[in-house]
Scaffold this motif. Structure first.
Motif, PDB file in Angstrom:
ATOM      1  N   ALA A 177       6.952   7.547 -14.600  1.00 52.36           N
ATOM      2  CA  ALA A 177       8.208   7.316 -13.876  1.00 52.36           C
ATOM      3  C   ALA A 177       9.293   7.015 -14.903  1.00 52.36           C
ATOM      4  O   ALA A 177       9.098   6.195 -15.802  1.00 52.36           O
ATOM      5  N   THR A 178      10.421   7.692 -14.776  1.00 46.89           N
ATOM      6  CA  THR A 178      11.525   7.505 -15.718  1.00 46.89           C
ATOM      7  C   THR A 178      12.743   6.868 -15.071  1.00 46.89           C
ATOM      8  O   THR A 178      13.711   6.544 -15.753  1.00 46.89           O
ATOM      9  N   GLY A 179      12.703   6.722 -13.761  1.00 47.59           N
ATOM     10  CA  GLY A 179      13.824   6.146 -13.037  1.00 47.59           C
ATOM     11  C   GLY A 179      13.383   5.664 -11.681  1.00 47.59           C
ATOM     12  O   GLY A 179      12.203   5.734 -11.327  1.00 47.59           O
ATOM     13  N   HIS A 180      14.332   5.159 -10.919  1.00 49.52           N
ATOM     14  CA  HIS A 180      14.067   4.648  -9.583  1.00 49.52           C
ATOM     15  C   HIS A 180      14.655   5.630  -8.572  1.00 49.52           C
ATOM     16  O   HIS A 180      15.843   5.928  -8.625  1.00 49.52           O
ATOM     17  N   PRO A 181      13.845   6.155  -7.647  1.00 49.90           N
ATOM     18  CA  PRO A 181      14.343   7.167  -6.716  1.00 49.90           C
ATOM     19  C   PRO A 181      15.281   6.640  -5.633  1.00 49.90           C
ATOM     20  O   PRO A 181      15.905   7.427  -4.930  1.00 49.90           O
ATOM     21  N   GLY A 182      15.417   5.324  -5.507  1.00 46.42           N
ATOM     22  CA  GLY A 182      16.278   4.757  -4.481  1.00 46.42           C
ATOM     23  C   GLY A 182      17.478   4.016  -5.024  1.00 46.42           C
ATOM     24  O   GLY A 182      18.267   3.448  -4.274  1.00 46.42           O
ATOM     25  N   VAL A 183      17.633   4.018  -6.350  1.00 41.18           N
ATOM     26  CA  VAL A 183      18.757   3.341  -6.995  1.00 41.18           C
ATOM     27  C   VAL A 183      19.423   4.337  -7.932  1.00 41.18           C
ATOM     28  O   VAL A 183      18.799   4.851  -8.854  1.00 41.18           O
ATOM     29  N   CYS A 184      20.682   4.614  -7.681  1.00 41.19           N
ATOM     30  CA  CYS A 184      21.446   5.536  -8.519  1.00 41.19           C
ATOM     31  C   CYS A 184      21.588   4.928  -9.915  1.00 41.19           C
ATOM     32  O   CYS A 184      21.969   3.771 -10.061  1.00 41.19           O
ATOM     33  N   GLU A 185      21.262   5.750 -10.913  1.00 35.25           N
ATOM     34  CA  GLU A 185      21.294   5.268 -12.293  1.00 35.25           C
ATOM     35  C   GLU A 185      22.081   6.220 -13.178  1.00 35.25           C
ATOM     36  O   GLU A 185      22.035   7.424 -12.948  1.00 35.25           O
ATOM     37  N   PRO A 186      22.765   5.669 -14.177  1.00 35.98           N
ATOM     38  CA  PRO A 186      22.882   4.256 -14.502  1.00 35.98           C
ATOM     39  C   PRO A 186      23.733   3.516 -13.464  1.00 35.98           C
ATOM     40  O   PRO A 186      24.714   4.050 -12.951  1.00 35.98           O
ATOM     41  N   MET A 187      23.305   2.313 -13.176  1.00 30.53           N
ATOM     42  CA  MET A 187      23.907   1.548 -12.081  1.00 30.53           C
ATOM     43  C   MET A 187      25.392   1.286 -12.254  1.00 30.53           C
ATOM     44  O   MET A 187      26.120   1.195 -11.272  1.00 30.53           O
ATOM     45  N   ASP A 188      25.857   1.156 -13.492  1.00 33.62           N
ATOM     46  CA  ASP A 188      27.266   0.834 -13.724  1.00 33.62           C
ATOM     47  C   ASP A 188      28.175   2.062 -13.725  1.00 33.62           C
ATOM     48  O   ASP A 188      29.387   1.956 -13.860  1.00 33.62           O
ATOM     49  N   THR A 237       0.824  -1.212   0.000  1.00 29.13           N
ATOM     50  CA  THR A 237       0.000   0.000   0.000  1.00 29.13           C
ATOM     51  C   THR A 237       0.858   1.262   0.000  1.00 29.13           C
ATOM     52  O   THR A 237       0.370   2.326  -0.379  1.00 29.13           O
ATOM     53  N   PHE A 238       2.109   1.161   0.388  1.00 30.15           N
ATOM     54  CA  PHE A 238       2.993   2.322   0.354  1.00 30.15           C
ATOM     55  C   PHE A 238       3.179   2.810  -1.080  1.00 30.15           C
ATOM     56  O   PHE A 238       3.402   3.993  -1.307  1.00 30.15           O
ATOM     57  N   ARG A 239       3.096   1.910  -2.049  1.00 28.41           N
ATOM     58  CA  ARG A 239       3.262   2.304  -3.450  1.00 28.41           C
ATOM     59  C   ARG A 239       2.174   3.272  -3.893  1.00 28.41           C
ATOM     60  O   ARG A 239       2.368   4.036  -4.823  1.00 28.41           O
ATOM     61  N   GLU A 240       1.032   3.235  -3.224  1.00 30.41           N
ATOM     62  CA  GLU A 240      -0.066   4.148  -3.548  1.00 30.41           C
ATOM     63  C   GLU A 240       0.169   5.540  -2.984  1.00 30.41           C
ATOM     64  O   GLU A 240      -0.559   6.466  -3.303  1.00 30.41           O
ATOM     65  N   ARG A 241       1.192   5.682  -2.152  1.00 31.52           N
ATOM     66  CA  ARG A 241       1.476   6.957  -1.507  1.00 31.52           C
ATOM     67  C   ARG A 241       2.523   7.788  -2.233  1.00 31.52           C
ATOM     68  O   ARG A 241       2.922   8.854  -1.747  1.00 31.52           O
ATOM     69  N   ILE A 242       2.998   7.270  -3.371  1.00 32.20           N
ATOM     70  CA  ILE A 242       3.966   8.016  -4.181  1.00 32.20           C
ATOM     71  C   ILE A 242       3.485   8.015  -5.628  1.00 32.20           C
ATOM     72  O   ILE A 242       2.799   7.089  -6.056  1.00 32.20           O
ATOM     73  N   PRO A 243       3.813   9.039  -6.395  1.00 28.87           N
ATOM     74  CA  PRO A 243       3.384   9.063  -7.797  1.00 28.87           C
ATOM     75  C   PRO A 243       3.997   7.910  -8.581  1.00 28.87           C
ATOM     76  O   PRO A 243       5.170   7.578  -8.398  1.00 28.87           O
ATOM     77  N   ASN A 244       3.196   7.284  -9.402  1.00 31.28           N
ATOM     78  CA  ASN A 244       3.638   6.156 -10.235  1.00 31.28           C
ATOM     79  C   ASN A 244       4.257   5.028  -9.415  1.00 31.28           C
ATOM     80  O   ASN A 244       5.108   4.285  -9.904  1.00 31.28           O
ATOM     81  N   GLY A 245       3.825   4.887  -8.175  1.00 26.39           N
ATOM     82  CA  GLY A 245       4.404   3.881  -7.288  1.00 26.39           C
ATOM     83  C   GLY A 245       4.289   2.458  -7.790  1.00 26.39           C
ATOM     84  O   GLY A 245       5.088   1.604  -7.435  1.00 26.39           O
ATOM     85  N   LYS A 246       3.317   2.192  -8.635  1.00 33.28           N
ATOM     86  CA  LYS A 246       3.146   0.849  -9.189  1.00 33.28           C
ATOM     87  C   LYS A 246       3.790   0.710 -10.557  1.00 33.28           C
ATOM     88  O   LYS A 246       3.649  -0.309 -11.210  1.00 33.28           O
ATOM     89  N   ASN A 247       4.504   1.740 -10.983  1.00 29.53           N
ATOM     90  CA  ASN A 247       5.135   1.728 -12.304  1.00 29.53           C
ATOM     91  C   ASN A 247       6.590   2.181 -12.270  1.00 29.53           C
ATOM     92  O   ASN A 247       7.080   2.765 -13.227  1.00 29.53           O
ATOM     93  N   VAL A 248       7.285   1.945 -11.173  1.00 24.85           N
ATOM     94  CA  VAL A 248       8.689   2.341 -11.065  1.00 24.85           C
ATOM     95  C   VAL A 248       9.538   1.326 -11.839  1.00 24.85           C
ATOM     96  O   VAL A 248       9.497   0.131 -11.544  1.00 24.85           O
ATOM     97  N   PRO A 249      10.268   1.779 -12.848  1.00 22.31           N
ATOM     98  CA  PRO A 249      11.027   0.837 -13.672  1.00 22.31           C
ATOM     99  C   PRO A 249      12.144   0.128 -12.904  1.00 22.31           C
ATOM    100  O   PRO A 249      12.744   0.685 -11.990  1.00 22.31           O
ATOM    101  N   ASN A 250      12.385  -1.096 -13.316  1.00 22.01           N
ATOM    102  CA  ASN A 250      13.466  -1.894 -12.741  1.00 22.01           C
ATOM    103  C   ASN A 250      14.787  -1.353 -13.297  1.00 22.01           C
ATOM    104  O   ASN A 250      15.005  -1.379 -14.496  1.00 22.01           O
TER     105      ASN A 250
END
Length: 132
Positions: A107-118, A20-33
């Motif tokens: 959503a164009t990125g992940h807010p908790g993972v620095c990208e690009p990862m490499d 349910t936390f995903r509903e508390r952020i914009p595009n929470g159910k569509n954050v790209p891997n």
């Protein structure tokens, strides 16, 4: 036996409640891997593993500190230190989204993972991220 049953009930309850936390952020159910070669969404947005649980990533820590709510401060923050605000990555660059509303973008990125990862600057930030 009662302790075991209580413990199992708590674990099951937590697993059911956290999505349910995903509903508390914009595009929470569509954050790209963010993992290379991976598709789909990252369900545990605030965690180091795709499906959630375990330690929190930088965004998860900031989200908890914000009272598990989308705030202007959280939106404007760059939790993962990749040069993009959480709002930019989650499709709310102007920080106007409210729970239940439609974000202004995708959503164009992940807010908790620095990208690009490499990228060298991201390697230390992402040291605990599990792409499996």
């Amino acid at each position: 036996m009662n302790r075991l049953a209580l413990g199992l009930l708590i674990v099951v309850g937590l697993c059911v409640a956290f999505p349910t936390f995903r509903e508390r952020i914009p595009n929470g159910k569509n954050v790209p891997n963010p993992c290379q070669g991976s598709s789909g969404e990252w369900e545990g947005v605030g965690h180091n593993i795709k499906f959630g649980g375990g330690p929190r990533n930088p965004f998860g820590k900031d989200f908890a500190a914000a009272g598990s709510k989308w705030t202007t401060e959280l939106c404007n923050k760059d939790s993962d230190s990749d040069g993009k605000t959480n709002g930019e990555e989650l499709g709310d660059p102007d920080c106007t989204w409210t729970k239940g509303g439609t974000p202004s973008g995708q959503a164009t990125g992940h807010p908790g993972v620095c990208e690009p990862m490499d990228q060298d600057a991201c390697k230390s930030v992402n040291a605990a991220i599990n792409c499996l």
